[in-house]
Design a protein around this motif. Structure first.
Motif, PDB file in Angstrom:
ATOM      1  N   GLY A   1      79.271 -61.087   8.392  1.00 27.11           N
ATOM      2  CA  GLY A   1      80.291 -60.047   8.451  1.00 27.11           C
ATOM      3  C   GLY A   1      81.479 -60.226   7.536  1.00 27.11           C
ATOM      4  N   ARG A   2      81.523 -61.334   6.775  1.00 33.53           N
ATOM      5  CA  ARG A   2      82.694 -61.584   5.945  1.00 33.53           C
ATOM      6  C   ARG A   2      82.295 -61.723   4.483  1.00 33.53           C
ATOM      7  N   VAL A   3      83.234 -61.413   3.599  1.00 35.74           N
ATOM      8  CA  VAL A   3      82.987 -61.562   2.173  1.00 35.74           C
ATOM      9  C   VAL A   3      82.783 -63.040   1.876  1.00 35.74           C
ATOM     10  N   SER A   4      81.562 -63.382   1.443  1.00 34.79           N
ATOM     11  CA  SER A   4      81.191 -64.782   1.232  1.00 34.79           C
ATOM     12  C   SER A   4      80.611 -65.053  -0.140  1.00 34.79           C
ATOM     13  N   ALA A   5      80.427 -64.008  -0.954  1.00 33.88           N
ATOM     14  CA  ALA A   5      79.864 -64.172  -2.290  1.00 33.88           C
ATOM     15  C   ALA A   5      80.153 -62.919  -3.092  1.00 33.88           C
ATOM     16  N   THR A   6      79.995 -63.023  -4.391  1.00 34.28           N
ATOM     17  CA  THR A   6      79.985 -61.847  -5.253  1.00 34.28           C
ATOM     18  C   THR A   6      78.575 -61.687  -5.805  1.00 34.28           C
ATOM     19  N   TRP A   7      78.288 -60.508  -6.340  1.00 36.23           N
ATOM     20  CA  TRP A   7      76.957 -60.291  -6.910  1.00 36.23           C
ATOM     21  C   TRP A   7      77.056 -59.395  -8.139  1.00 36.23           C
TER      22      TRP A   7
ATOM     23  N   ASP B   1      80.407 -56.633  21.037  1.00 34.04           N
ATOM     24  CA  ASP B   1      80.724 -58.015  21.385  1.00 34.04           C
ATOM     25  C   ASP B   1      80.962 -58.800  20.087  1.00 34.04           C
ATOM     26  N   PRO B   2      82.029 -59.596  20.036  1.00 35.45           N
ATOM     27  CA  PRO B   2      82.317 -60.345  18.810  1.00 35.45           C
ATOM     28  C   PRO B   2      81.194 -61.277  18.376  1.00 35.45           C
ATOM     29  N   GLU B   3      80.309 -61.652  19.301  1.00 41.03           N
ATOM     30  CA  GLU B   3      79.215 -62.546  18.950  1.00 41.03           C
ATOM     31  C   GLU B   3      77.966 -61.797  18.490  1.00 41.03           C
ATOM     32  N   THR B   4      78.053 -60.480  18.348  1.00 43.41           N
ATOM     33  CA  THR B   4      76.921 -59.716  17.850  1.00 43.41           C
ATOM     34  C   THR B   4      76.535 -60.209  16.458  1.00 43.41           C
TER      35      THR B   4
ATOM     36  N   LEU C   1      87.558 -57.463  15.564  1.00 50.26           N
ATOM     37  CA  LEU C   1      87.832 -56.382  14.618  1.00 50.26           C
ATOM     38  C   LEU C   1      86.748 -56.304  13.552  1.00 50.26           C
ATOM     39  N   ASN C   2      86.245 -57.460  13.136  1.00 50.08           N
ATOM     40  CA  ASN C   2      85.180 -57.479  12.137  1.00 50.08           C
ATOM     41  C   ASN C   2      83.946 -56.742  12.651  1.00 50.08           C
ATOM     42  N   ARG C   3      83.527 -57.051  13.860  1.00 48.98           N
ATOM     43  CA  ARG C   3      82.317 -56.407  14.379  1.00 48.98           C
ATOM     44  C   ARG C   3      82.541 -54.919  14.621  1.00 48.98           C
ATOM     45  N   ALA C   4      83.731 -54.536  15.040  1.00 47.96           N
ATOM     46  CA  ALA C   4      84.020 -53.108  15.190  1.00 47.96           C
ATOM     47  C   ALA C   4      83.964 -52.409  13.840  1.00 47.96           C
ATOM     48  N   THR C   5      84.540 -53.043  12.816  1.00 50.17           N
ATOM     49  CA  THR C   5      84.509 -52.467  11.472  1.00 50.17           C
ATOM     50  C   THR C   5      83.077 -52.309  10.977  1.00 50.17           C
ATOM     51  N   LEU C   6      82.259 -53.335  11.146  1.00 51.39           N
ATOM     52  CA  LEU C   6      80.865 -53.258  10.699  1.00 51.39           C
ATOM     53  C   LEU C   6      80.127 -52.134  11.416  1.00 51.39           C
TER      54      LEU C   6
END
Length: 366
Positions: free
Chosen positions: A312-318, A266-269, A9-14
């Protein structure tokens, strides 16, 4: 049904959100594809498009605003969005009831007993001279007629709930600070908004919203559609389209709908580092935001935090300080990830400062 895990789902969303690779689209085409950009913070859409488009120039978006090709107005979820003129004219009537109900829900006591049709007519009469007005100016003009309501509730009901209006430039232009001044959409665009369509299986606007949402956000559940739009899930439109859609399940067992030919990588993209602006719909456009942000950080999505996507995931703020892009990780980065974040942060700093910014900085997570 095929089960799509969070990474799929993450890769589809991106892919749908133009975040797997910068797209070779015009700013107008991107705003159209994304069904608008959330824009209560006027400068944020510029970063949103920079992260998505190849060779994006801020002047391209500013020119669309001054040229009346896109407008700033309350729409999805009663929040300010930047949407194309064509879309706001087609969609505004479909959102009328939701916009009105959300304002009344906030100010039910203050607005009790007010004839909404009478108030709307009075507001239209004030704006009929095409003179731009602030919300306060409009409310004060009518406050003597409805003194018990108070100017703030009156103004919000008129601007966000009853009258199809737009915020005028220079608000929303690149590097410009300006208060919100309003005119009627019909006056600004030279065309009346489309009349409401029936809320049943023949509802072409509802069906168009479903299809457009899935193109930009799918695969998604009807609860996600409802969370994005603020509308009641458009059940009749979904039912009418169901034979033209395909279905999946997520790991929680929810049914997800999608367009048959839409990209589902592909999820590994590999996913590049991307800096998202405050209130970006790549996160807010879902009821279940777990496809892109961990539950422990979900509060960031509604607090106006600008976030960094890593893998692909929220990992920091800026944030920005004196031209430098300051990154605060939410987890430990590998050396390769830190390098990629720094490089993208440097590019963002260059965009924000015309090439005169400092290097991006990585600081310890709080």
């Amino acid at each position: 049904m095929t089960v799509l895990d969070s990474r799929a789902l993450n890769r589809a969303t991106l892919a749908r959100q133009l975040l797997l690779g910068r797209a070779d689209l015009t700013a107008l085409d991107a705003v159209t594809h994304l069904c608008g950009l959330q824009a209560q913070e006027p400068q944020e859409p510029f970063v949103g498009l920079w992260s998505r488009l190849s060779g994006f120039r801020p002047a391209a978006l500013s020119d669309l605003v001054t040229g009346r090709r896109v407008v700033r107005t309350h729409l999805m979820r009663r929040t300010v969005h930047l949407v194309t003129a064509e879309d706001i004219l087609a969609w505004r009537s479909r959102h009328d009831a939701m916009l009105r109900q959300r304002v009344l829900g906030t100010y039910r006591r203050e607005l009790d007993g007010i004839d909404l049709d009478e108030l709307a007519a009075a507001g239209r009469a004030v704006l009929a001279d095409d003179e731009p007005r602030t919300m306060t100016e409009l409310a004060r003009t009518l406050a003597e007629r409805w003194p018990s309501a108070g100017p703030r509730p009156l103004g919000e009901l008129l601007i966000a709930g009853l009258l199809p209006v737009t915020q005028l430039p220079p608000r929303g232009l690149w590097r410009t600070k300006a208060g919100a001044r309003y005119r009627l959409l019909s006056s600004w665009l030279g065309r009346e908004i489309d009349p409401p369509s029936p809320d049943d299986g023949t509802d072409p606007v509802g069906q168009a919203l479903v299809l457009r949402y899935l193109a930009a956000f799918g695969p998604a559940a009807t609860a996600d559609l409802r969370a994005w739009s603020g509308l009641a899930g458009l059940p009749s439109a979904v039912a009418a389209l169901r034979d033209h859609l395909i279905g999946f399940r997520d790991e929680r067992g929810r049914e997800l709908l999608d367009l048959p030919d839409a990209p589902r990588p592909d999820p590994e993209t590999p996913a590049p580092v991307r800096f998202l602006p405050a209130f970006d719909n790549a996160i807010l456009g879902y009821h279940d935001r777990g496809r892109i942000i961990d539950d422990e950080h979900r509060g960031l999505s509604v607090a106006g935090a600008r976030v960094v996507l890593v893998d692909g995931r929220v990992s920091a703020t800026w944030n920005v300080d004196a031209g430098a892009v300051i990154v605060t990780p939410l987890r430990r980065f590998s050396r390769a990830e830190e390098t990629a974040v720094t490089e993208e942060g440097q590019a963002l700093s260059s965009f924000l400062t015309d090439g005169e910014g400092d290097q991006a900085l990585i600081v310890a997570a709080s």
